[in-house]
Design an enzyme around this catalytic site. Sequence first.
Site, PDB file in Angstrom:
ATOM      1  CG  ASN A   8       2.116  65.329  28.730  1.00  0.00           C
ATOM      2  OD1 ASN A   8       2.366  66.486  29.052  1.00  0.00           O
ATOM      3  ND2 ASN A   8       0.963  64.966  28.184  1.00  0.00           N
ATOM      4  CE  LYS A  10      -1.186  63.877  30.909  1.00  0.00           C
ATOM      5  NZ  LYS A  10      -2.291  62.943  31.043  1.00  0.00           N
ATOM      6  CG  HIS A  93      -2.317  65.053  25.253  1.00  0.00           C
ATOM      7  ND1 HIS A  93      -3.402  64.930  26.081  1.00  0.00           N
ATOM      8  CD2 HIS A  93      -1.400  64.161  25.681  1.00  0.00           C
ATOM      9  CE1 HIS A  93      -3.144  63.999  26.994  1.00  0.00           C
ATOM     10  NE2 HIS A  93      -1.932  63.521  26.765  1.00  0.00           N
ATOM     11  CD  GLU A 160      -3.600  60.815  24.102  1.00  0.00           C
ATOM     12  OE1 GLU A 160      -4.138  61.200  23.057  1.00  0.00           O
ATOM     13  OE2 GLU A 160      -3.428  61.562  25.065  1.00  0.00           O
TER      14      GLU A 160
END
Length: 252
Positions: A8, A10, A93, A160
Amino acid sequence: MRHLIVANWKCNPVSSKEAQRLFDAVAEGIKNINNVETVICPPFLYLSDLKSGASSVKLGGQDCFWEDKGAFTGEISAKQLQNLGVEYVILGHSERRKYLDESIEAVNKKIKAALSTKLKVIFCIGSQTKELGEEMESQLEKGLQGLDKSDVADLIFVYEPVWAISTTKDKVTATPKETLAGSLFIRKILERLFDERTSQTARIIYGGSVDSQNIEGFVREGGVSGGLVGAASLDPDEFVRIVKKVALNVKS
Ligand code: 13P
């Protein structure tokens, strides 16, 4: 269960040249590894360029919108991702909750849209504190509302824990034991929402400060079959080491 490592990126890097360099270095580094599914989720605007290079690395979006098209300024739809040849999408997320107030009801709509366009959904579940309870339970209940047990095969759950993400203030790295507890908690809720078989066969990976030193512990003892990697995925050598560590731990 097939192992999966997801990068990821981001909101990184800041140029398409850098994105290409990073992508090529990873693709080259893992070209002989075929027992670990490797996915890179770059910012949307790099997807098209990265898609054109043939490689065993799959691509994912970091979010998607639930309508196919229309007057929704700034959004990218699941359908648009699918038409580009993207195969995965990260949804729910914690950073989207934190910075954009994304609701779980919105995530639920996105999950449904993504599944209906045949994208594989990487669905993040995690709490602010170490307590495994109502917060995660509610994310699962509301996020999966209206889905059928057959849909779960196209979902990858990410345990997560927000407290273990590299950029969280005072973060503490999760132990494999804590990861195991988190993944078992997710399975327990899935069993209640669907059934035992669905719960046992669900794919779960771990996300939170994953690096090449700790990934082995998570995969061996943490009850997960891979990782969602943030910061460490921006260093291609380190990311390749993570994929290789997992490859060594998978019976092919
Ligand atoms: P870090 O690997 O930087 O902690 O980010 C992981 C993450 O955001 C998990 O979803």
